[in-house]
Design an enzyme around this catalytic site. Sequence first.
Site, PDB file in Angstrom:
ATOM      1  N   ARG A  20      28.592  49.953  55.172  1.00 52.14           N
ATOM      2  CA  ARG A  20      28.989  48.750  56.264  1.00 52.14           C
ATOM      3  C   ARG A  20      28.206  49.123  57.370  1.00 52.14           C
ATOM      4  NH1 ARG A  20      35.299  47.316  55.418  1.00 52.14           N
ATOM      5  NH2 ARG A  20      34.216  46.033  53.664  1.00 52.14           N
ATOM      6  N   GLU A  39      25.779  46.090  47.014  1.00 52.07           N
ATOM      7  CA  GLU A  39      26.764  44.801  46.528  1.00 52.07           C
ATOM      8  C   GLU A  39      26.185  44.752  44.806  1.00 52.07           C
ATOM      9  OE1 GLU A  39      28.584  42.412  47.152  1.00 52.07           O
ATOM     10  OE2 GLU A  39      28.698  43.314  49.301  1.00 52.07           O
ATOM     11  N   GLN A  87      31.661  44.432  39.322  1.00 55.98           N
ATOM     12  CA  GLN A  87      32.459  45.109  38.160  1.00 55.98           C
ATOM     13  C   GLN A  87      32.818  46.653  38.415  1.00 55.98           C
ATOM     14  OE1 GLN A  87      31.927  43.232  34.388  1.00 55.98           O
ATOM     15  NE2 GLN A  87      30.386  41.979  35.199  1.00 55.98           N
ATOM     16  N   THR A  88      32.759  47.181  39.346  1.00 56.59           N
ATOM     17  CA  THR A  88      32.989  48.648  39.718  1.00 56.59           C
ATOM     18  C   THR A  88      33.807  48.952  40.917  1.00 56.59           C
ATOM     19  OG1 THR A  88      30.516  49.078  38.733  1.00 56.59           O
ATOM     20  CG2 THR A  88      31.800  50.989  39.777  1.00 56.59           C
ATOM     21  N   GLY A 123      27.229  52.442  34.388  1.00 56.83           N
ATOM     22  CA  GLY A 123      27.483  51.568  33.571  1.00 56.83           C
ATOM     23  C   GLY A 123      26.849  50.229  33.800  1.00 56.83           C
ATOM     24  N   TYR A 171      27.765  34.791  43.935  1.00 59.96           N
ATOM     25  CA  TYR A 171      28.224  35.592  44.672  1.00 59.96           C
ATOM     26  C   TYR A 171      27.521  36.769  45.547  1.00 59.96           C
ATOM     27  CZ  TYR A 171      30.790  39.724  46.387  1.00 59.96           C
ATOM     28  OH  TYR A 171      31.142  40.762  47.236  1.00 59.96           O
ATOM     29  N   ASP A 217      34.818  36.748  45.076  1.00 60.56           N
ATOM     30  CA  ASP A 217      34.613  37.837  44.243  1.00 60.56           C
ATOM     31  C   ASP A 217      36.127  37.842  43.623  1.00 60.56           C
ATOM     32  OD1 ASP A 217      36.061  39.141  46.070  1.00 60.56           O
ATOM     33  OD2 ASP A 217      34.877  41.066  45.875  1.00 60.56           O
ATOM     34  N   CYS A 225      46.789  43.091  49.125  1.00 58.46           N
ATOM     35  CA  CYS A 225      46.886  41.778  48.370  1.00 58.46           C
ATOM     36  C   CYS A 225      46.525  42.261  47.012  1.00 58.46           C
ATOM     37  CB  CYS A 225      46.222  40.495  48.560  1.00 58.46           C
ATOM     38  SG  CYS A 225      46.793  39.120  47.685  1.00 58.46           S
ATOM     39  N   CYS A 241      53.251  42.714  50.157  1.00 57.57           N
ATOM     40  CA  CYS A 241      53.400  41.806  51.076  1.00 57.57           C
ATOM     41  C   CYS A 241      53.937  41.926  52.362  1.00 57.57           C
ATOM     42  CB  CYS A 241      54.218  40.497  50.113  1.00 57.57           C
ATOM     43  SG  CYS A 241      53.221  40.051  48.814  1.00 57.57           S
ATOM     44  N   CYS A 277      51.317  42.609  55.054  1.00 59.74           N
ATOM     45  CA  CYS A 277      50.109  41.747  54.870  1.00 59.74           C
ATOM     46  C   CYS A 277      50.041  40.842  55.980  1.00 59.74           C
ATOM     47  CB  CYS A 277      50.249  40.796  53.617  1.00 59.74           C
ATOM     48  SG  CYS A 277      48.945  39.773  53.336  1.00 59.74           S
ATOM     49  N   CYS A 324      51.890  32.470  53.733  1.00 59.51           N
ATOM     50  CA  CYS A 324      51.388  32.418  52.351  1.00 59.51           C
ATOM     51  C   CYS A 324      52.230  31.843  51.411  1.00 59.51           C
ATOM     52  CB  CYS A 324      51.296  34.183  51.807  1.00 59.51           C
ATOM     53  SG  CYS A 324      51.003  34.264  49.927  1.00 59.51           S
TER      54      CYS A 324
END
Length: 356
Positions: A23, A35, A40-41, A79, A118, A136, A190, A197, A200, A206
Amino acid sequence: MSLQFTPPLLDWYRQNARRLPWRDHPDPYVIWVSEIMLQQTRVETVIPYFQNWIQRFPTVEALATAPLQDVLNLWEGLGYYSRARNLHQAARIVVDTYHGCLPQDAAALRSLPGIGRYTAAAIASIAFGQDEPALDGNIRRVLSRFFNLDTPAKSTQGEKLLWELARQNLPPGQAGDYNQAIMDLGATICTPSSPDCPNCPLSPSCQAFALGLQEQRPVTTPKPKIPHHTVAAAVIQRRGRTLIVQRPPTGLLGGLWEFPGGKREPGEDLSTCLQRELLEELNLTIQVGRPFGVYQHAFTHFRVTLHAFLCTANGSRPQLKEHTDLRWALPAELADYPMGKIDRQIANRLLGSPES
């Protein structure tokens, strides 16, 4: 742009952004690698792999010139190995075509292997400050709840609505923070189940929370039953060495090494399966000996139970018919060959086996 959504989201992010090793990094290559790994990880899984990767391949040039086997070795255990192959191929394209500089706009990024809509938007916004919305799993969930979408989130219509909402609420000049803020909110507050909540920043406005529907959003469609395959593998030893074969460079586990074998056909016992597979794949006749463990693994679209057996080859030399390469490796050498999870378990067991 909804004033109830974007401003409180960015205010929350300034105070609560996760500290991640990629970051705010100035090198777009680092953002790109992160990225791809995050596809998926989970973040916790990615961090040590990312740190090892950047130490071994600190620049796109270092990655582009590395042998693919070194790349797969470093990726082992993460993977979805096509990500590593695509990253390696894309690095070579970036070096050859873009003089080592990652293209800055989403359209050009999408032309690179392994970069979809994405990922291109995430890189363009985070690394280059482009006003590109991203979508995502975390972002999909936050938007579905805040705007109380009753359309299945992964349907064609749902995807179109969500991309449009992501774009409508993007603050010009702040797309990187905006996309990362929604991702962080989805990952920490979330969450898919039991969202927090009360804490949040978006709960006052919301729509799903107001109706008590947050647990029912996003709307999902039933998943098909995951098939299960029974597989047999041969651990063939000769003078202290074990036969391993390399899978073709594309497809599932492409380029990785494995113990030869294959899927059992209906009505077939495991011994017959193994003898048939070795004859078809390597023109090798074998005697099947005692079991060498049962191994389980779940892939994205199917599950596998693999039965390994100690086997003896009947004199003939193996011939490559369906594989790329083969080796007779000492147990201690098996760590040098990138493998999938099950084959690595077999290799590790061989290190302590009396036969090794």
